[in-house]
Design a protein around this motif. Structure first.
Motif, mmCIF file in Angstrom:
data_model
loop_
_atom_site.group_PDB
_atom_site.id
_atom_site.type_symbol
_atom_site.label_atom_id
_atom_site.label_comp_id
_atom_site.label_asym_id
_atom_site.label_seq_id
_atom_site.Cartn_x
_atom_site.Cartn_y
_atom_site.Cartn_z
ATOM 1 N N ARG A 263 28.555 -18.728 -17.626
ATOM 2 C CA ARG A 263 27.462 -19.286 -16.820
ATOM 3 C C ARG A 263 26.129 -19.043 -17.524
ATOM 4 O O ARG A 263 25.285 -18.257 -17.076
ATOM 5 C CB ARG A 263 27.441 -18.656 -15.433
ATOM 6 N N LEU A 264 25.924 -19.727 -18.648
ATOM 7 C CA LEU A 264 24.739 -19.511 -19.470
ATOM 8 C C LEU A 264 24.069 -20.834 -19.832
ATOM 9 O O LEU A 264 24.750 -21.839 -20.090
ATOM 10 C CB LEU A 264 25.107 -18.788 -20.773
ATOM 11 N N ALA A 265 22.754 -20.798 -19.915
ATOM 12 C CA ALA A 265 22.018 -21.963 -20.401
ATOM 13 C C ALA A 265 22.438 -22.336 -21.812
ATOM 14 O O ALA A 265 22.488 -23.521 -22.173
ATOM 15 C CB ALA A 265 20.516 -21.679 -20.353
ATOM 16 N N GLY B 47 15.855 -25.493 -15.949
ATOM 17 C CA GLY B 47 14.953 -25.463 -17.102
ATOM 18 C C GLY B 47 15.618 -24.884 -18.330
ATOM 19 O O GLY B 47 15.455 -25.405 -19.444
ATOM 20 N N GLY B 48 16.379 -23.806 -18.160
ATOM 21 C CA GLY B 48 17.070 -23.215 -19.295
ATOM 22 C C GLY B 48 18.094 -24.153 -19.893
ATOM 23 O O GLY B 48 18.219 -24.263 -21.120
ATOM 24 N N ALA C 215 12.338 -21.362 -28.731
ATOM 25 C CA ALA C 215 13.269 -20.237 -28.861
ATOM 26 C C ALA C 215 13.804 -19.807 -27.504
ATOM 27 O O ALA C 215 13.071 -19.791 -26.509
ATOM 28 C CB ALA C 215 12.583 -19.056 -29.546
ATOM 29 N N MET C 216 15.092 -19.452 -27.479
ATOM 30 C CA MET C 216 15.705 -18.816 -26.326
ATOM 31 C C MET C 216 16.952 -18.077 -26.802
ATOM 32 O O MET C 216 17.377 -18.228 -27.940
ATOM 33 C CB MET C 216 16.015 -19.819 -25.221
ATOM 34 N N LEU C 217 17.520 -17.265 -25.958
ATOM 35 C CA LEU C 217 18.653 -16.438 -26.364
ATOM 36 C C LEU C 217 19.856 -17.283 -26.729
ATOM 37 O O LEU C 217 20.167 -18.276 -26.055
ATOM 38 C CB LEU C 217 19.038 -15.476 -25.242
ATOM 39 N N GLU C 218 20.540 -16.903 -27.803
ATOM 40 C CA GLU C 218 21.794 -17.534 -28.133
ATOM 41 C C GLU C 218 22.883 -17.036 -27.194
ATOM 42 O O GLU C 218 22.688 -16.060 -26.454
ATOM 43 C CB GLU C 218 22.182 -17.237 -29.586
ATOM 44 N N ASP D 192 18.106 -17.488 -19.315
ATOM 45 C CA ASP D 192 17.543 -18.833 -19.301
ATOM 46 C C ASP D 192 16.070 -18.876 -19.691
ATOM 47 O O ASP D 192 15.419 -19.921 -19.590
ATOM 48 C CB ASP D 192 17.738 -19.483 -17.927
ATOM 49 N N THR D 193 15.523 -17.748 -20.150
ATOM 50 C CA THR D 193 14.127 -17.717 -20.596
ATOM 51 C C THR D 193 13.960 -18.505 -21.886
ATOM 52 O O THR D 193 14.772 -18.388 -22.801
ATOM 53 C CB THR D 193 13.670 -16.267 -20.836
#
Length: 426
Positions: A232-234, A279-280, A364-367, A414-415
């Motif tokens: 459950r990840l962006a 958004g993410g 940029a956002m978390l992988e 999702d940042t």
């Protein structure tokens, strides 16, 4: 110390940047390796209807809703106010004149009565990879899951169906689009999936609702060896785009890949998605190369059951978030419509590097699986010697050290942050 990642000096000159310090040093011309793409807005120049609708302009980025009804002036003005510019499929009783009046675009599965300049393309098929499967068996004429699509029932007829559906559409130079699902994403082999992605269209999408689909995590584990904690990840919406882009490249003829993101509960029993997660999911898709965004506004939740979530009172929260998100996309359209360059100076992050009008734009956002918290990012001095980056839409800046490094925090999966950095500034 040798850098882990190198900017490859081939293919496309980025810009002439001033070398750091020293009057005896001449400007250094840095060449970045571009990410393969279909050509941005220029891709649509081959389709006269899309050109007339403004799709070939750098200021236009497709942002649409899936399968809407447009019967009244309020329908179209409400959608337009939320930042929607395109309808990906319309109900048969929709009025194309309203779309023309308000300069909206549509891609439909058949010509609607009174259609004209608003119709920029045709929808060839929806999820034939799932209900038809790979193969050329006889097609029953059923385009969906309600009855057997193939004859015999257990045979594969998805390609027969797509070919037949394509032949039913007018051969009038409009672009052709199809959307697929779990078959293309992970049920089928890469070769089987590539035949769908590359066989029938000028633009393509694949829908997989990572935040809400009740079966996504079980199937992701079975077909992709995806850990449940990474479901459950962006970031998975970006991985879906990557899958399509990899398949699309197999025939060396690239086409735009659009993202589909759910706004509610797509089916009875599915989970919910938050406005922030929307958004993410969208930003992850853009970072991975999505060339348009399509929102699924159908929701089967008991508290909010609707086919038009962006118009319904129960969708007020998600509408506010989507409206702001679309405002950002519209502002960044000329940036999003420019080439991306390979960038590897942000470990643990998914990134997209763009250049436009004298600035670098770093998204940029978390992988997938990346840990939350502070992250280090480097801007090589060959690209910029600026000592500050503006963080767009956050009313703040971050300081860049003399070594080109800066840090920022990613406090949830999702940042996302978008940095605007002047090229060559001392």
């Amino acid at each position: 110390m040798r850098r882990r990642y190198a900017l490859t000096a081939i293919l496309l000159a980025l810009t002439a940047c001033t070398a750091p310090a020293g009057d005896d040093l001449a400007p250094v011309r840095v060449e970045l390796e571009p990410v393969a793409w279909e050509g941005g807005p220029r891709y649509y120049e081959r389709f006269p209807a899309a050109v007339r609708a403004g799709w070939s302009k750098p200021s236009f980025f497709p942002v649409g809703v899936w399968f809407a009804a447009v019967r009244t002036r309020e329908d179209v003005t409400t959608d337009r106010a939320a930042g929607i510019n395109t309808y990906f499929e319309l109900t048969g009783d929709s009025d194309p004149r309203l779309l023309r009046r308000y300069r909206m675009s549509a891609l439909t599965s058949r010509p609607l009565p009174g259609h004209g300049a608003e119709t920029v393309g045709w929808l060839v098929g929806t999820e034939a990879d799932m209900w038809g499967g790979p193969g050329y068996a006889r097609w029953s004429g059923v385009a969906g899951f309600g009855a057997p699509a193939c004859v015999p029932a257990k045979a594969g007829c998805g390609h027969t169906a797509m070919r037949a559906l394509s032949r039913r559409l007018p051969d009038d130079g409009r672009l052709r689009y199809a959307t697929y699902g779990k078959g293309v994403m992970y049920w089928l082999t890469s070769d089987q999936a590539a035949r769908f992605v590359n066989g029938y269209t000028d633009a393509v999408s694949t829908s997989l609702y990572w935040y809400t689909d009740r079966a996504a995590c079980e199937e992701g584990g079975r077909f992709m060896n995806l850990a449940s904690a990474h479901c459950r990840l962006a970031a998975n919406y970006g991985e879906t785009i990557d899958r399509q882009r990899t398949l699309d490249a197999k025939d060396a003829r690239l086409q735009p890949v659009y993202a589909i993101v759910e706004l509610g509960r797509p089916r009875e029993g599915d989970g919910a998605i938050t406005p922030r997660q929307v958004g993410g999911a969208v930003l992850s898709s853009l970072i991975h190369g999505a060339r348009g965004v399509i929102y699924l506004g159908h929701s089967a939740g008991r508290a909010c059951r609707t086919t038009g979530l962006l118009r319904a009172p129960c969708g007020a929260r998600v509408r506010a978030a989507v409206t702001e998100l679309n405002r950002r996309i519209a502002r960044l359209a000329p940036v999003l419509n420019s080439p991306s360059f390979r960038y590897g100076y942000a470990p643990g992050l998914d990134t997209m590097l763009k250049r436009h009008d004298g600035f670098l734009y770093l998204f940029a956002m978390l992988e997938r699986g990346g840990s939350m918290g502070p992250r280090a990012i480097t801007i090589p001095s060959e690209l910029s010697t600026a000592r500050e980056a503006e963080v767009l839409f956050e009313n703040r800046t971050v300081a860049i050290g003399a070594d080109g490094r800066f840090a920022d925090s990613f406090d949830s999966e999702d940042t996302y942050h978008i940095y605007k950095i002047r090229i060559g500034e001392a």
